[in-house]
Design a protein around this motif. Structure first.
Motif, PDB file in Angstrom:
ATOM      1  N   THR A 276       5.814  -0.371 -25.828  1.00 37.66           N
ATOM      2  CA  THR A 276       5.432  -1.206 -24.690  1.00 37.66           C
ATOM      3  C   THR A 276       5.503  -0.400 -23.394  1.00 37.66           C
ATOM      4  OG1 THR A 276       6.129  -3.285 -25.711  1.00 37.66           O
ATOM      5  CG2 THR A 276       6.071  -3.222 -23.305  1.00 37.66           C
TER       6      THR A 276
ATOM      7  N   GLN B 156       8.148  -7.304 -27.142  1.00 37.85           N
ATOM      8  CA  GLN B 156       8.403  -5.982 -26.580  1.00 37.85           C
ATOM      9  C   GLN B 156       8.600  -5.009 -27.743  1.00 37.85           C
ATOM     10  OE1 GLN B 156       8.647  -5.093 -23.248  1.00 37.85           O
ATOM     11  NE2 GLN B 156       8.001  -7.152 -22.651  1.00 37.85           N
TER      12      GLN B 156
ATOM     13  N   LYS C  93       1.762 -12.160 -20.856  1.00 36.79           N
ATOM     14  CA  LYS C  93       1.915 -11.272 -22.002  1.00 36.79           C
ATOM     15  C   LYS C  93       3.341 -11.270 -22.521  1.00 36.79           C
ATOM     16  CE  LYS C  93       0.395  -7.624 -20.055  1.00 36.79           C
ATOM     17  NZ  LYS C  93       0.117  -6.189 -19.906  1.00 36.79           N
ATOM     18  N   GLN C  94       4.310 -11.230 -21.625  1.00 34.81           N
ATOM     19  CA  GLN C  94       5.702 -11.183 -22.036  1.00 34.81           C
ATOM     20  C   GLN C  94       6.117 -12.468 -22.729  1.00 34.81           C
ATOM     21  OE1 GLN C  94       7.266 -10.257 -18.167  1.00 34.81           O
ATOM     22  NE2 GLN C  94       7.554  -8.108 -18.670  1.00 34.81           N
TER      23      GLN C  94
ATOM     24  N   THR D 124       5.520 -12.745 -17.241  1.00 39.11           N
ATOM     25  CA  THR D 124       4.068 -12.754 -17.273  1.00 39.11           C
ATOM     26  C   THR D 124       3.583 -13.412 -18.542  1.00 39.11           C
ATOM     27  OG1 THR D 124       3.914 -10.651 -18.429  1.00 39.11           O
ATOM     28  CG2 THR D 124       4.026 -10.567 -16.032  1.00 39.11           C
TER      29      THR D 124
ATOM     30  N   GLN E  93       0.954  -2.057 -16.436  1.00 44.78           N
ATOM     31  CA  GLN E  93      -0.379  -2.117 -17.028  1.00 44.78           C
ATOM     32  C   GLN E  93      -1.221  -0.854 -16.835  1.00 44.78           C
ATOM     33  OE1 GLN E  93      -1.607  -5.965 -15.272  1.00 44.78           O
ATOM     34  NE2 GLN E  93      -1.770  -6.719 -17.372  1.00 44.78           N
TER      35      GLN E  93
ATOM     36  N   THR F 275       0.426  -5.496 -27.828  1.00 43.88           N
ATOM     37  CA  THR F 275       1.863  -5.262 -27.644  1.00 43.88           C
ATOM     38  C   THR F 275       2.145  -4.019 -26.803  1.00 43.88           C
ATOM     39  OG1 THR F 275       1.968  -4.094 -29.776  1.00 43.88           O
ATOM     40  CG2 THR F 275       2.516  -6.441 -29.775  1.00 43.88           C
ATOM     41  N   CYS F 276       1.113  -3.292 -26.427  1.00 48.02           N
ATOM     42  CA  CYS F 276       1.297  -2.202 -25.465  1.00 48.02           C
ATOM     43  C   CYS F 276       1.510  -2.758 -24.059  1.00 48.02           C
ATOM     44  CB  CYS F 276       0.074  -1.270 -25.466  1.00 48.02           C
ATOM     45  SG  CYS F 276      -0.145  -0.328 -26.992  1.00 48.02           S
ATOM     46  N   HIS F 277       1.133  -4.030 -23.845  1.00 47.54           N
ATOM     47  CA  HIS F 277       1.300  -4.697 -22.544  1.00 47.54           C
ATOM     48  C   HIS F 277       0.598  -3.915 -21.423  1.00 47.54           C
ATOM     49  CE1 HIS F 277       4.474  -7.742 -23.686  1.00 47.54           C
ATOM     50  NE2 HIS F 277       4.433  -6.961 -24.755  1.00 47.54           N
TER      51      HIS F 277
ATOM     52  N   SER G 124       2.951   4.793 -25.273  1.00 46.36           N
ATOM     53  CA  SER G 124       2.120   3.616 -25.039  1.00 46.36           C
ATOM     54  C   SER G 124       0.642   3.957 -25.141  1.00 46.36           C
ATOM     55  CB  SER G 124       2.417   3.026 -23.652  1.00 46.36           C
ATOM     56  OG  SER G 124       3.781   2.720 -23.515  1.00 46.36           O
TER      57      SER G 124
END
Length: 210
Positions: free
Chosen positions: A14, A10, A4-5, A2, A18, A141-143, A25
């Motif tokens: 993380t 990570q 974000k990744q 994705t 979502q 960075t919590c994704h 997290s």
């Protein structure tokens, strides 16, 4: 992979997805968004210029006659429409971004005294920038989904393989210029924010990767 990744590291906080409700997290998400809102509040209290996106809201308000609140909402909607070609998705972080940053900003402005000296204003601006930048990097960075403007930044970084600092600074400067041309008010704090916030976020992300 994705967006974000591809851009964000990570971490031990993380989330698995979502809309995850994992405690590690969630607590980092809540803390970091409140930290960003606190930083935003310090910038407001310094009273030396709004953030670039607020300047754009002011400009649209001047040109259309709508309130600055509705102008800000309109901008958020338009920005989120740009998410579709970038294949970004709404998450819990997206929703909490809208709520918690505004909440923390309001509390900061309500309970902290506004500085009356230039030294005090400068301190508020410096601390506000750092708090906003660190809070932004940590919550991303919590994704768990980005806010409208941060999501656009992450999506563009992923699509064009560019650094966060370059993309964020370019967006902030462009928005600042457009807002100014439409009639928004620009101050020294606005310019500092536009030129620095992207690099602060990138530095924090690099530190987290270590």
């Amino acid at each position: 992979m994705t967006a974000k990744q591809g851009v964000l590291p990570q971490t031990k906080w993380t989330a698995a997805h979502q809309w995850s409700l994992e405690w590690n997290s969630l607590q980092m998400l809540l803390f970091s968004l409140c930290l960003a809102g606190f930083g935003d509040g310090l910038l407001v209290l310094a009273n030396l210029g709004s953030s670039p996106w607020t300047v754009l809201s002011q400009g649209i308000s001047v040109q259309t006659g709508m309130s600055i609140g509705w102008a800000s909402f309109l901008i958020s909607v338009i920005v989120m429409l740009l998410w579709f070609p970038l294949r970004l998705k709404v998450g819990l972080g997206t929703i909490l971004n809208i709520i918690l940053i505004a909440f923390a900003l309001g509390l900061t402005v309500a309970f902290l005294p506004a500085p009356t000296t230039y030294w005090g204003k400068g301190t508020y601006i410096l601390c506000g920038l750092i708090a906003f930048g660190v809070g932004t990097a940590l919550y991303l960075t919590c994704h768990m989904g980005a806010g409208p403007r941060d999501g656009l930044m992450v999506g563009l970084c992923h699509r064009f393989q560019l650094k966060v600092g370059i993309v964020r600074t370019s967006l902030e400067v462009l928005v600042c210029l457009l807002g100014y041309l439409l009639g928004g008010t620009v101050g020294i704090s606005t310019l500092i924010f536009a030129l620095c916030i992207g690099w602060i976020v990138e530095i924090v992300l690099r530190v987290i990767k270590l």
